[in-house]
Scaffold this active site. Structure first.
Site, PDB file in Angstrom:
ATOM      1  N   SER A 139       0.792  -1.230   0.000  1.00 28.87           N
ATOM      2  CA  SER A 139       0.000   0.000   0.000  1.00 28.87           C
ATOM      3  C   SER A 139       0.822   1.277   0.000  1.00 28.87           C
ATOM      4  O   SER A 139       0.251   2.366  -0.121  1.00 28.87           O
ATOM      5  CB  SER A 139      -0.961  -0.005   1.194  1.00 28.87           C
ATOM      6  OG  SER A 139      -2.019  -0.906   0.956  1.00 28.87           O
TER       7      SER A 139
ATOM      8  N   GLY B 270       4.388   9.083   6.418  1.00 30.40           N
ATOM      9  CA  GLY B 270       4.804   7.857   5.752  1.00 30.40           C
ATOM     10  C   GLY B 270       3.627   6.960   5.453  1.00 30.40           C
ATOM     11  O   GLY B 270       2.475   7.404   5.408  1.00 30.40           O
ATOM     12  N   HIS B 271       3.911   5.685   5.264  1.00 22.68           N
ATOM     13  CA  HIS B 271       2.866   4.703   4.952  1.00 22.68           C
ATOM     14  C   HIS B 271       3.454   3.315   5.148  1.00 22.68           C
ATOM     15  O   HIS B 271       4.671   3.128   5.092  1.00 22.68           O
ATOM     16  CB  HIS B 271       2.368   4.862   3.521  1.00 22.68           C
ATOM     17  CG  HIS B 271       0.921   4.521   3.336  1.00 22.68           C
ATOM     18  ND1 HIS B 271       0.434   3.230   3.367  1.00 22.68           N
ATOM     19  CD2 HIS B 271      -0.153   5.320   3.130  1.00 22.68           C
ATOM     20  CE1 HIS B 271      -0.874   3.246   3.175  1.00 22.68           C
ATOM     21  NE2 HIS B 271      -1.268   4.511   3.031  1.00 22.68           N
ATOM     22  N   ASP B 272       2.577   2.341   5.382  1.00 22.47           N
ATOM     23  CA  ASP B 272       2.965   0.937   5.435  1.00 22.47           C
ATOM     24  C   ASP B 272       2.367   0.213   4.236  1.00 22.47           C
ATOM     25  O   ASP B 272       1.429   0.707   3.596  1.00 22.47           O
ATOM     26  CB  ASP B 272       2.464   0.267   6.718  1.00 22.47           C
ATOM     27  CG  ASP B 272       3.063   0.873   7.972  1.00 22.47           C
ATOM     28  OD1 ASP B 272       4.118   1.521   7.870  1.00 22.47           O
ATOM     29  OD2 ASP B 272       2.464   0.698   9.053  1.00 22.47           O
ATOM     30  N   GLY B 273       2.877  -0.968   3.955  1.00 24.54           N
ATOM     31  CA  GLY B 273       2.329  -1.773   2.881  1.00 24.54           C
ATOM     32  C   GLY B 273       2.371  -3.247   3.226  1.00 24.54           C
ATOM     33  O   GLY B 273       3.346  -3.718   3.817  1.00 24.54           O
ATOM     34  N   ALA B 274       1.320  -3.965   2.866  1.00 24.81           N
ATOM     35  CA  ALA B 274       1.272  -5.411   3.104  1.00 24.81           C
ATOM     36  C   ALA B 274       0.625  -6.075   1.899  1.00 24.81           C
ATOM     37  O   ALA B 274      -0.489  -5.720   1.514  1.00 24.81           O
ATOM     38  CB  ALA B 274       0.489  -5.730   4.366  1.00 24.81           C
TER      39      ALA B 274
END
Length: 428
Positions: A56, A273-277
């Site tokens: 993401s 920021g951002h995380d991704g999975a």
């Protein structure tokens, strides 16, 4: 800059993460530290230029292109989507800003595979005619992958090319990125990581999400390329993307909302920021604009959270004095049956049950998500947390993972940033 190799190795081994790359940009210098293997089945070593799925974090790339188009005068962010994209079969009240901030109300975890053709995003948007609203547009926050596919379609229509082509023309080529891709036939030209299940460390059977989900989460890249993209957001051109949008996330994860960017307060330090999975690959990006420090972590394991939080704390504490906030902690309190029942949204069915005097959340992947769900059924014990009102709980996959909040409302439960409605007849 310290040599982070030894610490990355120690923390990755403790977290059972087989491969990772830590990227740091600080003081105008880039440091890339690889660890482990890309795939335990092949033993191929992780290198500094290995590709990992960004998941993401891809949304920030799509949002960047949307902001570019708005700056070009093609539309206003508060225009309705149907004004910009008349064929979109969605509520006519939904605006472009609603999509960027996950406040559209669209049930967002629709993972329908509409094929590998260049029309896959167009076909995906067309099928949203059958997807219900979880709430009125702008009334709440619920993480929405489908909304970013719609944004991708807006880009396609206005640029008259596929989302992938616009990504290359608007971001990849201008930024000089040489190892950022969206398709598996591109990734195979590089060293690419494979996801590993958190429960047993076994490599996954499916490498990538459907192409139709591209604008929401199919970019694969290196730590160096991701840092370069992030550096572009330290300029005034994209300053508005990290301005708070005044959205109540309902306690879904300790962040405020910008235009797609998540806004964090780490002990008085304002980060974004951002995380991704994706399929057992977890990625993380944090940017401290005041200190001009950027940190990313790319992992090939569902255990990525267990590595990111301690590692990010050590890196940021050393560089800026900031530290990852302590996640909510469980309390030793009795529970009752008020939340027992069934909750359901696209791709997920959640049953809250009482067993042996304790509350449990039983997750079942449903629908199109079953095509790539490596752990289609999972169960977590629910523990009360602050505020101790019987509506706030925490859960986690294993003792090595951080606690994750779950908040119950009269009509729904909020977890992982997503609203899951309670089915009629299950209200207490």
């Amino acid at each position: 800059m310290p040599d982070w190799s030894a610490r990355l190795s120690e923390l990755a081994e403790a977290a059972a993460v087989p491969g990772a790359v830590l990227g740091i940009w600080a003081g105008g210098e880039t440091t890339i530290t690889p660890y482990g293997v890309l795939n335990v089945a092949t033993g191929v070593p992780t290198t500094a230029d290995s590709l990992f799925h960004l998941g993401s974090i891809s949304k920030a790339w799509t949002a960047t292109m949307i902001v570019q188009l708005a700056d070009e005068g093609r539309f206003e962010l508060d225009d309705t989507v149907v004004k910009v994209l008349p064929e979109a079969p969605i509520d006519p009240r939904i605006t472009v800003r609603h999509l960027l901030t996950h406040t559209s109300g669209i049930d967002g975890d629709v993972f329908t595979d509409t094929g590998r053709g260049d029309d896959c995003v167009e076909r995906y948007v067309a099928l949203l005619a059958g997807v219900p609203l979880l709430f009125d547009p702008g009334a709440a926050y619920s993480y929405c992958n489908a909304g970013f596919v719609i944004l991708g379609r807006i880009i396609e229509v206005l640029d008259e090319r596929t989302w992938d082509e616009s990504l290359r023309a608007r971001l990849i080529d201008p930024l000089g990125l040489t190892k950022t891709v969206t398709l598996p036939e591109e990734a195979i030209l590089h060293l690419a990581a494979v996801g590993h299940r958190d429960v047993d460390g076994v490599p996954v059977k499916t490498w990538q999400l459907p192409r139709s989900i591209g604008p929401a989460g199919t970019i694969a890249s290196t730590a160096a390329d991701l840092l370069t993209f992030a550096r572009s957001h330290l300029t005034d051109r994209y300053l508005a993307m990290r301005e708070p949008q005044g959205i109540d996330t309902g306690g879904s994860g300790g962040f405020d909302v910008g235009l797609t960017w998540r806004l964090y307060d780490w002990g008085g330090h304002q980060l974004f920021g951002h995380d991704g999975a994706t399929i057992s690959q977890l990625a993380y990006l944090r940017i401290d604009p005041a200190a001009e420090v950027i940190v990313c972590l790319l992992t090939n394991s569902g255990n990525g959270n267990a590595l990111f939080e301690p590692l990010a704390t050590e890196v940021f504490t050393h560089l800026t004095g900031a530290a990852h906030p302590t996640p909510p902690q469980p309390l030793d309190l009795p529970t009752d049956d008020r939340h027992v029942g069934r909750y359901e949204r696209a791709s997920v069915r959640l049953d809250v049950v009482r067993r042996d005097g304790r509350l449990w959340a039983h997750y079942q992947a449903t629908g199109d998500r079953l095509a790539f769900a490596e752990n289609p059924v999972t169960e977590f014990e629910l523990f009360p947390t602050e505020p101790a009102d019987g509506n706030h709980f925490v859960l986690r996959d294993s003792p090595r993972h951080p606690w994750v909040p779950m908040t119950f409302k009269e009509s729904h439960v909020l977890t992982s940033g997503r609203i899951t409605p309670r089915l009629l007849g299950d209200a207490s």
